[in-house]
Design an enzyme around this catalytic site. Structure first.
Site, PDB file in Angstrom:
ATOM      1  N   SER A   1       0.980  -1.221  -0.280  1.00 22.29           N
ATOM      2  CA  SER A   1       0.158   0.107   0.015  1.00 22.29           C
ATOM      3  C   SER A   1       0.896   0.722  -0.131  1.00 22.29           C
ATOM      4  CB  SER A   1      -0.916  -0.409   1.178  1.00 22.29           C
ATOM      5  OG  SER A   1      -0.016   0.246   2.770  1.00 22.29           O
TER       6      SER A   1
ATOM      7  N   GLU B   1       6.337  -7.768 -21.730  1.00 26.39           N
ATOM      8  CA  GLU B   1       5.400  -7.376 -23.172  1.00 26.39           C
ATOM      9  C   GLU B   1       4.430  -5.515 -22.251  1.00 26.39           C
ATOM     10  OE1 GLU B   1       2.752  -9.768 -26.013  1.00 26.39           O
ATOM     11  OE2 GLU B   1       4.631 -10.745 -25.473  1.00 26.39           O
TER      12      GLU B   1
ATOM     13  N   GLY C   1       3.300   2.454   7.133  1.00 29.08           N
ATOM     14  CA  GLY C   1       5.097   2.715   6.631  1.00 29.08           C
ATOM     15  C   GLY C   1       5.722   1.364   6.188  1.00 29.08           C
ATOM     16  N   THR C   2       4.884   0.688   6.702  1.00 22.91           N
ATOM     17  CA  THR C   2       5.957  -0.325   5.705  1.00 22.91           C
ATOM     18  C   THR C   2       5.280  -0.394   4.495  1.00 22.91           C
ATOM     19  OG1 THR C   2       5.218  -1.677   8.106  1.00 22.91           O
ATOM     20  CG2 THR C   2       6.098  -3.236   5.993  1.00 22.91           C
TER      21      THR C   2
END
EC number: 3.6.5.-
Length: 452
Positions: A140, A254, A144-145
């Site tokens: 996301s 592609e 924070g991570t």
């Protein structure tokens, strides 16, 4: 083989991962313990799924994936869930303390303690591949991570694996609902850091998906499971060409070749159709023309923006199921005549089409109806700049007052990084604007300039 390694980062990444692997297993007839009953050789023993699964000596299929989170609770659900036997314990990596919605913690302080372990695990997976194609990174923008650690990992992957493609599936902060006040900071910092390291980023906005669940599936209060299963279908459509043999097959590079006209403009919009509940599907015959048209409805997009205000640079239609090229050509021809879609003038109407004969699979007891055919459209349109503009505006409101900035500086970031990131995004908005400008007008202005 052209293998892909999936990396699922932070709560959003891990939960998307759960939905995706659940679906892949159903699509390939792999049981939750990784066994593939031999009688299930669908389609006469097609082994393209090895791009996503590696097979052990004991005949167990293990996903080529790593789950990473800086705190253990979400990954613990995988460790104890239905698919706990599918993954090798080393593929599930957790830290002790979380990033607390703070990009700086994910990228600098907490992230750097775990990054070498993660890269080591990825190296082990890469060593099992005969021809690694690239990485799919799920995260996301707001956490924070998801923001900090993903950008750190992508920087390191660029160093270690140079030319390998890196595709992102990123959860973009929703316009109205927010899971953290500092989402705009995290999003802009991570976009700035990963812009040069990512080859293609498919953005998904929670609110758009909420609306689709509410409107098309009649779910009053969609949960993350509902959202993730829908996202899973999209990811599955995009990766189906890598996992099955089809008439027109598409591999990772592609996509980029066809969707990314300039390195920085690599944020295609995904649209999926039909999203329909079982009771409705029972009464409808969804033709190729209908599902193709549905893709051009802004309501079915995964990010809130209006392509009718922008121009298309490229368009990929990925069909699966009972679809023949003749119907597709007819459907696309009809859309072109309607002219509600406008292409940039330097790119004559480019539709790239992929067809995969494997019909879409649905999770039993899920919300989506089992349908004969489905389509996922990936379009690179200038309208997505609206999403950046919204985010930049929110960033500006907070940054003008330097709100919450001390949390980032306290973790070792410099304030200059904020303004640098913001300038980079301003440049990105400008890039999108310039791409949409008609090329002929531009030349005329230059000639006019020489006369004076």
């Amino acid at each position: 083989m052209r293998e892909c390694i999936s990396v699922h980062i932070g709560q959003a990444g891990v939960q998307m991962g759960n939905a995706c692997w659940e679906l892949y297993c159903l699509e390939h007839g792999i049981q939750p313990d990784g066994q593939m009953p031999s009688d299930k050789t669908i389609g006469g023993g097609d082994d393209s799924f090895n791009t996503f699964f590696s097979e052990t000596g004991a005949g167990k299929h293990v996903p080529r994936a790593v789950f990473v989170d800086l705190e253990p609770t979400v990954v613990d659900e995988v460790r104890t869930g239905t698919y706990r036997q599918l993954f090798h314990p080393e593929q599930l990596i957790t830290g002790k303390e979380d990033a607390a919605n703070n990009y700086a913690r994910g990228h600098y302080t907490v992230g750097k303690e775990i990054i070498d372990l993660v890269l080591d695990r990825i190296r082990k997976l890469a060593d099992q591949c005969t021809g690694l194609q690239g990485f799919l990174i799920f995260h996301s923008f707001g956490g924070g991570t998801g923001s900090g650690f993903s950008s750190l990992l992508m920087e390191r992957l660029s160093v270690d694996y140079g030319k390998k493609s890196k595709l992102e599936f990123a959860i973009y902060p929703a316009p109205q609902i927010s899971t953290a006040v500092v989402e705009p900071y995290n999003s802009i910092l991570t976009t700035h850091t990963t812009l040069e390291h990512s080859d293609c980023a498919f953005m998904v906005d929670n609110e758009a998906i909420y609306d689709i669940c509410r409107r098309n599936l009649d779910i009053e209060r969609p949960t993350y499971t509902n959202l993730n299963r829908l996202i899973g279908q999209i990811v599955s459509s995009i990766t189906a060409s890598l996992r099955f043999d089809g008439a027109l097959n598409v591999d990772l590079t592609e996509f980029q070749t066809n969707l990314v006209p300039y390195p920085r403009i690599h944020f295609p919009l995904a649209t999926y159709a039909p999203v329909i509940s079982a009771e409705k599907a029972y009464h409808e015959q969804l033709t190729v023309a209908e599902i193709t048209n549905a893709c051009f409805e802004p309501a079915n997009q995964m990010v809130k923006c209006d392509p009718r205000h922008g121009k298309y640079m490229s368009c990929c239609m990925l069909y699966r199921g009972d679809v023949v090229p003749k119907d597709v050509n007819a459907a696309i021809a009809t859309i072109k005549t309607k002219r509600t879609i406008q292409f940039v003038d330097w790119c004559p109407t480019g539709f790239k089409v992929g067809i995969n004969y494997q019909p879409p699979t649905v999770v039993p007891g899920g919300d989506l109806a089992k349908v004969q055919r489905a389509v996922c459209m990936l379009s690179n349109t200038t309208a997505i700049a609206e999403a950046w503009a919204r985010l930049d505006h929110k960033f500006d409101l907070m940054y003008a007052k330097r709100a919450f900035v001390h949390w980032y500086v306290g973790e070792g970031m410099e304030e200059g990084e904020f303004s640098e990131a913001r300038e980079d995004l301003a440049a990105l908005e400008k890039d999108y604007e310039e791409v949409g400008v008609d090329s002929v007008e531009g030349e005329g202005e230059e000639e006019g300039g020489e006369e004076y």
